[in-house]
Design a protein around this motif. Sequence first.
Motif, PDB file in Angstrom:
ATOM      1  N   SER A 115       7.954   6.858   1.420  1.00  0.00           N
ATOM      2  CA  SER A 115       6.812   7.480   0.750  1.00  0.00           C
ATOM      3  C   SER A 115       5.884   6.415   0.174  1.00  0.00           C
ATOM      4  O   SER A 115       4.648   6.526   0.276  1.00  0.00           O
ATOM      5  N   LEU A 116       6.472   5.360  -0.412  1.00  0.00           N
ATOM      6  CA  LEU A 116       5.667   4.263  -0.948  1.00  0.00           C
ATOM      7  C   LEU A 116       4.842   3.607   0.157  1.00  0.00           C
ATOM      8  O   LEU A 116       3.652   3.313  -0.031  1.00  0.00           O
ATOM      9  N   CYS A 117       5.466   3.390   1.307  1.00  0.00           N
ATOM     10  CA  CYS A 117       4.759   2.739   2.421  1.00  0.00           C
ATOM     11  C   CYS A 117       3.665   3.633   2.990  1.00  0.00           C
ATOM     12  O   CYS A 117       2.555   3.165   3.274  1.00  0.00           O
ATOM     13  N   SER A 118       3.953   4.901   3.156  1.00  0.00           N
ATOM     14  CA  SER A 118       2.976   5.807   3.758  1.00  0.00           C
ATOM     15  C   SER A 118       1.770   6.037   2.849  1.00  0.00           C
ATOM     16  O   SER A 118       0.656   6.288   3.326  1.00  0.00           O
ATOM     17  N   LEU A 119       1.977   5.929   1.545  1.00  0.00           N
ATOM     18  CA  LEU A 119       0.869   6.121   0.609  1.00  0.00           C
ATOM     19  C   LEU A 119      -0.065   4.916   0.557  1.00  0.00           C
ATOM     20  O   LEU A 119      -1.249   5.059   0.191  1.00  0.00           O
ATOM     21  N   ASN A 120       0.452   3.740   0.903  1.00  0.00           N
ATOM     22  CA  ASN A 120      -0.332   2.512   0.738  1.00  0.00           C
ATOM     23  C   ASN A 120      -0.712   1.825   2.042  1.00  0.00           C
ATOM     24  O   ASN A 120      -1.474   0.849   2.008  1.00  0.00           O
ATOM     25  N   LEU A 121      -0.191   2.312   3.163  1.00  0.00           N
ATOM     26  CA  LEU A 121      -0.446   1.646   4.434  1.00  0.00           C
ATOM     27  C   LEU A 121      -0.888   2.638   5.491  1.00  0.00           C
ATOM     28  O   LEU A 121      -0.533   3.825   5.427  1.00  0.00           O
ATOM     29  N   PRO A 122      -1.647   2.179   6.488  1.00  0.00           N
ATOM     30  CA  PRO A 122      -1.940   3.026   7.643  1.00  0.00           C
ATOM     31  C   PRO A 122      -0.638   3.396   8.358  1.00  0.00           C
ATOM     32  O   PRO A 122       0.368   2.669   8.247  1.00  0.00           O
ATOM     33  N   PRO A 123      -0.622   4.488   9.083  1.00  0.00           N
ATOM     34  CA  PRO A 123       0.629   4.950   9.733  1.00  0.00           C
ATOM     35  C   PRO A 123       1.301   3.885  10.592  1.00  0.00           C
ATOM     36  O   PRO A 123       2.523   3.722  10.536  1.00  0.00           O
ATOM     37  N   SER A 145       1.100   0.631  10.378  1.00  0.00           N
ATOM     38  CA  SER A 145       1.640  -0.435   9.532  1.00  0.00           C
ATOM     39  C   SER A 145       2.882   0.047   8.799  1.00  0.00           C
ATOM     40  O   SER A 145       3.861  -0.702   8.639  1.00  0.00           O
ATOM     41  N   ALA A 146       2.864   1.295   8.324  1.00  0.00           N
ATOM     42  CA  ALA A 146       4.028   1.862   7.648  1.00  0.00           C
ATOM     43  C   ALA A 146       5.219   1.910   8.590  1.00  0.00           C
ATOM     44  O   ALA A 146       6.365   1.636   8.193  1.00  0.00           O
ATOM     45  N   TYR A 147       4.958   2.230   9.837  1.00  0.00           N
ATOM     46  CA  TYR A 147       6.039   2.265  10.834  1.00  0.00           C
ATOM     47  C   TYR A 147       6.612   0.861  11.063  1.00  0.00           C
ATOM     48  O   TYR A 147       7.832   0.684  11.167  1.00  0.00           O
ATOM     49  N   SER A 148       5.746  -0.143  11.123  1.00  0.00           N
ATOM     50  CA  SER A 148       6.194  -1.518  11.339  1.00  0.00           C
ATOM     51  C   SER A 148       7.069  -1.997  10.179  1.00  0.00           C
ATOM     52  O   SER A 148       8.106  -2.643  10.379  1.00  0.00           O
ATOM     53  N   VAL A 149       6.668  -1.652   8.958  1.00  0.00           N
ATOM     54  CA  VAL A 149       7.447  -2.040   7.780  1.00  0.00           C
ATOM     55  C   VAL A 149       8.797  -1.335   7.782  1.00  0.00           C
ATOM     56  O   VAL A 149       9.842  -1.950   7.503  1.00  0.00           O
ATOM     57  N   ALA A 150       8.804  -0.046   8.105  1.00  0.00           N
ATOM     58  CA  ALA A 150      10.062   0.705   8.151  1.00  0.00           C
ATOM     59  C   ALA A 150      10.999   0.144   9.221  1.00  0.00           C
ATOM     60  O   ALA A 150      12.225   0.091   9.025  1.00  0.00           O
ATOM     61  N   LYS A 151      10.433  -0.302  10.327  1.00  0.00           N
ATOM     62  CA  LYS A 151      11.241  -0.867  11.405  1.00  0.00           C
ATOM     63  C   LYS A 151      11.914  -2.168  10.973  1.00  0.00           C
ATOM     64  O   LYS A 151      13.080  -2.420  11.310  1.00  0.00           O
ATOM     65  N   ILE A 152      11.208  -2.985  10.211  1.00  0.00           N
ATOM     66  CA  ILE A 152      11.772  -4.254   9.727  1.00  0.00           C
ATOM     67  C   ILE A 152      12.961  -3.988   8.813  1.00  0.00           C
ATOM     68  O   ILE A 152      14.020  -4.619   8.924  1.00  0.00           O
ATOM     69  N   VAL A 153      12.816  -3.020   7.906  1.00  0.00           N
ATOM     70  CA  VAL A 153      13.906  -2.680   6.986  1.00  0.00           C
ATOM     71  C   VAL A 153      15.101  -2.127   7.754  1.00  0.00           C
ATOM     72  O   VAL A 153      16.247  -2.486   7.475  1.00  0.00           O
ATOM     73  N   SER A 154      14.836  -1.297   8.732  1.00  0.00           N
ATOM     74  CA  SER A 154      15.913  -0.722   9.545  1.00  0.00           C
ATOM     75  C   SER A 154      16.674  -1.794  10.297  1.00  0.00           C
ATOM     76  O   SER A 154      17.905  -1.794  10.353  1.00  0.00           O
ATOM     77  N   GLN A 155      15.954  -2.762  10.877  1.00  0.00           N
ATOM     78  CA  GLN A 155      16.598  -3.847  11.605  1.00  0.00           C
ATOM     79  C   GLN A 155      17.431  -4.735  10.674  1.00  0.00           C
ATOM     80  O   GLN A 155      18.536  -5.151  11.024  1.00  0.00           O
ATOM     81  N   SER A 156      16.931  -4.988   9.493  1.00  0.00           N
ATOM     82  CA  SER A 156      17.662  -5.825   8.544  1.00  0.00           C
ATOM     83  C   SER A 156      18.932  -5.121   8.082  1.00  0.00           C
ATOM     84  O   SER A 156      19.995  -5.759   7.938  1.00  0.00           O
ATOM     85  N   GLN A 157      18.857  -3.823   7.882  1.00  0.00           N
ATOM     86  CA  GLN A 157      20.041  -3.081   7.452  1.00  0.00           C
ATOM     87  C   GLN A 157      21.104  -3.035   8.557  1.00  0.00           C
ATOM     88  O   GLN A 157      22.296  -3.154   8.290  1.00  0.00           O
ATOM     89  N   SER A 158      20.652  -2.897   9.807  1.00  0.00           N
ATOM     90  CA  SER A 158      21.609  -2.844  10.915  1.00  0.00           C
ATOM     91  C   SER A 158      22.280  -4.195  11.137  1.00  0.00           C
ATOM     92  O   SER A 158      23.459  -4.270  11.510  1.00  0.00           O
TER      93      SER A 158
END
Length: 321
Positions: free
Chosen positions: A295-303, A305-318
């Motif tokens: 929600s924080l990413c989607s409120l402050n970034l274009p879709p 860019s928000a997807y790219s940020v979410a992907k980085i977090v997902s990869q780091s967690q995996s």
Amino acid sequence: MALRALDNTLPAATAERPKKLPKLSAAAAIPAASPEGKRKNDENSAPKGTAAVAAPGEQAVEYVLSEDLQPVPHPKAKVAGLVADLDSKDWIRACEALNDARRLAIHHSTLLNPILDKVMLAFVKTMKSPRSAVCKTSIMACTDVFNSFGNLLSSTSDDAFDKLLLQLLLKASQDKRFVCEEAEKAMRAMAASMPPLPLLKKLKSYVHHANLRVRAKAAVAMSHCASRMDIETMKEFGMSALLQVAAELLNDRLPEAREAARGMVNSMHAAFSNEAAARGVEEGEPAAVAASWESLCSLNLPPISAYSVAKIVSQSQSQSQ
């Protein structure tokens, strides 16, 4: 008669050959007559060994490690003439003054502090020197000052620090490897010793610099700052502003800048998760933390860019699992 005429021409032909010999011998004699000439004038190449090549009769300048620098015998007298020595047109004397500044920073920092602003401006000038020995020694002096003074912004003016920061970024972006590596070392010392928030504010403007390498070096320094910040410090800077900077750098042309942006995103997510854990949200409800982050990413970034940020977090967690 024809053979005799041909024989008569041979001495003339052989007589012309020695004319080329003086040219060849002169060319070969140039390096032999001045073996140090080429190295002395080649200021774009790294010096061999630990000393800068000096002209005949001049003293060589050594690159002394910080741990090998000894205290100054008469520090007050040395401080009194330091700025003038740093401004010397004699490059050997300037290098000696830079090493004196390093010794004062390490062993007599309280005496150096009152003139630190002038010393920083002198460092800026010496970093612009065409002499590689002067340039590298001045960068080494910056590293020692960062390590000794910590929050440099509390001891110098904004103008002096801004000029110093720009020069370090430019030197870290150079093709001269030995100068570039020394500047990168100074940047790491700066990011590790100074409070991250004021430094992050200084670095933010350089992520839009026209020079690609300057942008990348600024991004690396910002990533180092972000790794030392907790969530409250990030909020003081602005979570949305930090997210936007990271998202912009994810699309940079240089891999170094993109990697630094990924580091910033991971540092932000880690701080965000730690805050959630402190509130008791994460325990048993990781989905709630993930939803808050998205929600924080989607409120402050274009879709995208928000997807790219979410992907980085997902990869780091995996990767951490």
